[in-house]
Write a protein that holds these residues in place. Structure first.
Motif, PDB file in Angstrom:
ATOM      1  N   ARG A  52       0.871  -1.164   0.000  1.00  0.00           N
ATOM      2  CA  ARG A  52       0.000   0.000   0.000  1.00  0.00           C
ATOM      3  C   ARG A  52       0.908   1.213   0.000  1.00  0.00           C
ATOM      4  O   ARG A  52       1.954   1.212   0.632  1.00  0.00           O
ATOM      5  CB  ARG A  52      -0.900   0.026   1.236  1.00  0.00           C
ATOM      6  CG  ARG A  52      -1.848  -1.154   1.346  1.00  0.00           C
ATOM      7  CD  ARG A  52      -2.986  -1.083   0.383  1.00  0.00           C
ATOM      8  NE  ARG A  52      -3.792   0.092   0.711  1.00  0.00           N
ATOM      9  CZ  ARG A  52      -4.678   0.626  -0.087  1.00  0.00           C
ATOM     10  NH1 ARG A  52      -4.884   0.126  -1.267  1.00  0.00           N
ATOM     11  NH2 ARG A  52      -5.357   1.672   0.273  1.00  0.00           N
ATOM     12  N   HIS A  53       0.494   2.240  -0.730  1.00  0.00           N
ATOM     13  CA  HIS A  53       1.297   3.448  -0.868  1.00  0.00           C
ATOM     14  C   HIS A  53       0.514   4.641  -0.343  1.00  0.00           C
ATOM     15  O   HIS A  53      -0.692   4.740  -0.547  1.00  0.00           O
ATOM     16  CB  HIS A  53       1.632   3.689  -2.332  1.00  0.00           C
ATOM     17  CG  HIS A  53       2.405   2.568  -2.952  1.00  0.00           C
ATOM     18  ND1 HIS A  53       1.809   1.403  -3.398  1.00  0.00           N
ATOM     19  CD2 HIS A  53       3.728   2.435  -3.196  1.00  0.00           C
ATOM     20  CE1 HIS A  53       2.730   0.611  -3.904  1.00  0.00           C
ATOM     21  NE2 HIS A  53       3.898   1.206  -3.792  1.00  0.00           N
ATOM     22  N   TRP A  54       1.234   5.548   0.301  1.00  0.00           N
ATOM     23  CA  TRP A  54       0.627   6.773   0.822  1.00  0.00           C
ATOM     24  C   TRP A  54       1.605   7.906   0.576  1.00  0.00           C
ATOM     25  O   TRP A  54       2.815   7.763   0.825  1.00  0.00           O
ATOM     26  CB  TRP A  54       0.332   6.631   2.317  1.00  0.00           C
ATOM     27  CG  TRP A  54      -0.224   7.872   2.935  1.00  0.00           C
ATOM     28  CD1 TRP A  54      -1.536   8.262   2.957  1.00  0.00           C
ATOM     29  CD2 TRP A  54       0.509   8.899   3.607  1.00  0.00           C
ATOM     30  NE1 TRP A  54      -1.660   9.460   3.598  1.00  0.00           N
ATOM     31  CE2 TRP A  54      -0.412   9.878   4.008  1.00  0.00           C
ATOM     32  CE3 TRP A  54       1.844   9.088   3.899  1.00  0.00           C
ATOM     33  CZ2 TRP A  54      -0.037  11.030   4.681  1.00  0.00           C
ATOM     34  CZ3 TRP A  54       2.224  10.236   4.576  1.00  0.00           C
ATOM     35  CH2 TRP A  54       1.280  11.182   4.970  1.00  0.00           C
ATOM     36  N   ILE A  55       1.119   9.018   0.098  1.00  0.00           N
ATOM     37  CA  ILE A  55       1.952  10.187  -0.184  1.00  0.00           C
ATOM     38  C   ILE A  55       1.700  11.244   0.884  1.00  0.00           C
ATOM     39  O   ILE A  55       0.559  11.504   1.262  1.00  0.00           O
ATOM     40  CB  ILE A  55       1.598  10.774  -1.569  1.00  0.00           C
ATOM     41  CG1 ILE A  55       2.066   9.853  -2.670  1.00  0.00           C
ATOM     42  CG2 ILE A  55       2.201  12.157  -1.756  1.00  0.00           C
ATOM     43  CD1 ILE A  55       3.545   9.744  -2.838  1.00  0.00           C
ATOM     44  N   GLY A  56       2.764  11.859   1.345  1.00  0.00           N
ATOM     45  CA  GLY A  56       2.652  12.942   2.311  1.00  0.00           C
ATOM     46  C   GLY A  56       3.751  13.963   2.095  1.00  0.00           C
ATOM     47  O   GLY A  56       4.690  13.746   1.329  1.00  0.00           O
ATOM     48  N   MET A  57       3.629  15.061   2.779  1.00  0.00           N
ATOM     49  CA  MET A  57       4.618  16.137   2.750  1.00  0.00           C
ATOM     50  C   MET A  57       4.878  16.605   1.314  1.00  0.00           C
ATOM     51  O   MET A  57       6.015  16.782   0.881  1.00  0.00           O
ATOM     52  CB  MET A  57       5.914  15.706   3.446  1.00  0.00           C
ATOM     53  CG  MET A  57       5.690  15.367   4.902  1.00  0.00           C
ATOM     54  SD  MET A  57       7.085  14.660   5.791  1.00  0.00           S
ATOM     55  CE  MET A  57       8.450  15.670   5.328  1.00  0.00           C
ATOM     56  N   GLN A  63       6.914  26.117 -12.344  1.00  0.00           N
ATOM     57  CA  GLN A  63       8.063  26.672 -13.041  1.00  0.00           C
ATOM     58  C   GLN A  63       7.594  27.588 -14.185  1.00  0.00           C
ATOM     59  O   GLN A  63       6.482  27.426 -14.697  1.00  0.00           O
ATOM     60  CB  GLN A  63       8.930  25.544 -13.598  1.00  0.00           C
ATOM     61  CG  GLN A  63       9.442  24.585 -12.535  1.00  0.00           C
ATOM     62  CD  GLN A  63      10.299  25.289 -11.495  1.00  0.00           C
ATOM     63  OE1 GLN A  63      11.367  25.800 -11.812  1.00  0.00           O
ATOM     64  NE2 GLN A  63       9.820  25.316 -10.254  1.00  0.00           N
ATOM     65  N   PRO A  64       8.433  28.526 -14.590  1.00  0.00           N
ATOM     66  CA  PRO A  64       8.045  29.443 -15.673  1.00  0.00           C
ATOM     67  C   PRO A  64       7.685  28.738 -16.981  1.00  0.00           C
ATOM     68  O   PRO A  64       6.886  29.249 -17.758  1.00  0.00           O
ATOM     69  CB  PRO A  64       9.289  30.321 -15.865  1.00  0.00           C
ATOM     70  CG  PRO A  64      10.009  30.249 -14.556  1.00  0.00           C
ATOM     71  CD  PRO A  64       9.744  28.881 -14.014  1.00  0.00           C
ATOM     72  N   ASP A  65       8.244  27.545 -17.224  1.00  0.00           N
ATOM     73  CA  ASP A  65       7.953  26.830 -18.474  1.00  0.00           C
ATOM     74  C   ASP A  65       6.653  26.029 -18.414  1.00  0.00           C
ATOM     75  O   ASP A  65       6.309  25.306 -19.341  1.00  0.00           O
ATOM     76  CB  ASP A  65       9.115  25.915 -18.857  1.00  0.00           C
ATOM     77  CG  ASP A  65       9.349  24.769 -17.880  1.00  0.00           C
ATOM     78  OD1 ASP A  65       8.640  24.685 -16.843  1.00  0.00           O
ATOM     79  OD2 ASP A  65      10.240  23.948 -18.150  1.00  0.00           O
ATOM     80  N   GLY A  66       5.908  26.125 -17.305  1.00  0.00           N
ATOM     81  CA  GLY A  66       4.635  25.425 -17.172  1.00  0.00           C
ATOM     82  C   GLY A  66       4.732  24.077 -16.486  1.00  0.00           C
ATOM     83  O   GLY A  66       3.714  23.482 -16.152  1.00  0.00           O
ATOM     84  N   THR A  67       5.942  23.572 -16.277  1.00  0.00           N
ATOM     85  CA  THR A  67       6.098  22.320 -15.539  1.00  0.00           C
ATOM     86  C   THR A  67       5.939  22.591 -14.052  1.00  0.00           C
ATOM     87  O   THR A  67       5.944  23.742 -13.609  1.00  0.00           O
ATOM     88  CB  THR A  67       7.476  21.672 -15.796  1.00  0.00           C
ATOM     89  OG1 THR A  67       8.502  22.555 -15.329  1.00  0.00           O
ATOM     90  CG2 THR A  67       7.678  21.346 -17.265  1.00  0.00           C
ATOM     91  N   VAL A  68       5.798  21.523 -13.283  1.00  0.00           N
ATOM     92  CA  VAL A  68       5.731  21.641 -11.825  1.00  0.00           C
ATOM     93  C   VAL A  68       6.761  20.672 -11.249  1.00  0.00           C
ATOM     94  O   VAL A  68       6.763  19.486 -11.579  1.00  0.00           O
ATOM     95  CB  VAL A  68       4.329  21.304 -11.277  1.00  0.00           C
ATOM     96  CG1 VAL A  68       4.317  21.371  -9.752  1.00  0.00           C
ATOM     97  CG2 VAL A  68       3.290  22.247 -11.859  1.00  0.00           C
ATOM     98  N   LEU A  69       7.659  21.191 -10.427  1.00  0.00           N
ATOM     99  CA  LEU A  69       8.610  20.352  -9.717  1.00  0.00           C
ATOM    100  C   LEU A  69       7.957  19.960  -8.402  1.00  0.00           C
ATOM    101  O   LEU A  69       7.440  20.814  -7.677  1.00  0.00           O
ATOM    102  CB  LEU A  69       9.918  21.104  -9.442  1.00  0.00           C
ATOM    103  CG  LEU A  69      10.647  21.671 -10.655  1.00  0.00           C
ATOM    104  CD1 LEU A  69      11.925  22.388 -10.214  1.00  0.00           C
ATOM    105  CD2 LEU A  69      10.953  20.592 -11.665  1.00  0.00           C
ATOM    106  N   THR A  70       7.950  18.668  -8.111  1.00  0.00           N
ATOM    107  CA  THR A  70       7.346  18.207  -6.867  1.00  0.00           C
ATOM    108  C   THR A  70       8.338  17.377  -6.084  1.00  0.00           C
ATOM    109  O   THR A  70       9.265  16.790  -6.640  1.00  0.00           O
ATOM    110  CB  THR A  70       6.087  17.355  -7.126  1.00  0.00           C
ATOM    111  OG1 THR A  70       6.455  16.157  -7.786  1.00  0.00           O
ATOM    112  CG2 THR A  70       5.059  18.112  -7.940  1.00  0.00           C
ATOM    113  N   LYS A  71       8.112  17.339  -4.798  1.00  0.00           N
ATOM    114  CA  LYS A  71       8.883  16.485  -3.894  1.00  0.00           C
ATOM    115  C   LYS A  71       7.916  16.022  -2.819  1.00  0.00           C
ATOM    116  O   LYS A  71       7.136  16.817  -2.291  1.00  0.00           O
ATOM    117  CB  LYS A  71      10.042  17.260  -3.271  1.00  0.00           C
ATOM    118  CG  LYS A  71      10.950  16.407  -2.415  1.00  0.00           C
ATOM    119  CD  LYS A  71      12.148  17.224  -1.931  1.00  0.00           C
ATOM    120  CE  LYS A  71      13.101  16.355  -1.136  1.00  0.00           C
ATOM    121  NZ  LYS A  71      14.278  17.129  -0.699  1.00  0.00           N
ATOM    122  N   CYS A  72       7.950  14.727  -2.530  1.00  0.00           N
ATOM    123  CA  CYS A  72       7.062  14.207  -1.504  1.00  0.00           C
ATOM    124  C   CYS A  72       7.654  12.942  -0.905  1.00  0.00           C
ATOM    125  O   CYS A  72       8.580  12.350  -1.459  1.00  0.00           O
ATOM    126  CB  CYS A  72       5.674  13.929  -2.067  1.00  0.00           C
ATOM    127  SG  CYS A  72       5.653  12.737  -3.406  1.00  0.00           S
TER     128      CYS A  72
END
Length: 119
Positions: A52-57, A63-72
């Motif tokens: 089972r997987h759970w994402i947090g934090m 970003q200016p180029d329309g991408t999104v940098l994520t960290k979790c």
């Protein structure tokens, strides 16, 4: 207890546009974790084990180029054949998300997964 900041902090993005983007990113990860769980169930069918997987934090940085940098942090719980918990692992996901032109949905361009050995 004393808390010491070990590095510079970034100001958090705010406002309705960011709140909407953040909700979209959360839905992307919700879907990802459900896919992981479903795929794991198929691989372990009949063995009684699974994950089972759970994402947090979750951190999202547009970003200016329309991408999104994520960290979790991804918490992965592995079940034993008898239904008990076999193991608990933490992984850190660092992703680059990009919008799919055809569907306008977020998709994964790049992912780096590392173990969080501090747990």
């Amino acid at each position: 207890m004393t808390i010491e900041m070990l590095g510079p902090t970034r100001p958090a993005a705010t406002g309705p546009a960011f709140a909407s983007l953040y909700a979209e990113v959360q839905r992307f990860y919700d879907h990802q974790m459900r896919l992981f769980d479903a795929e794991e169930t198929q691989h372990t069918a009949g063995s009684g084990t699974g994950q089972r997987h759970w994402i947090g934090m979750l951190e999202a940085r547009p970003q200016p180029d329309g991408t999104v940098l994520t960290k979790c942090s991804a918490l992965v719980s592995t079940a034993a054949a008898d239904g008990g918990q076999k193991g608990l692992h933490v992984r850190v996901l660092e992703d680059v998300l990009v919008r799919c032109a055809e569907t306008n949905a977020w998709t994964l361009r790049h992912r780096t997964v590392t173990r969080d050995n501090r747990v």
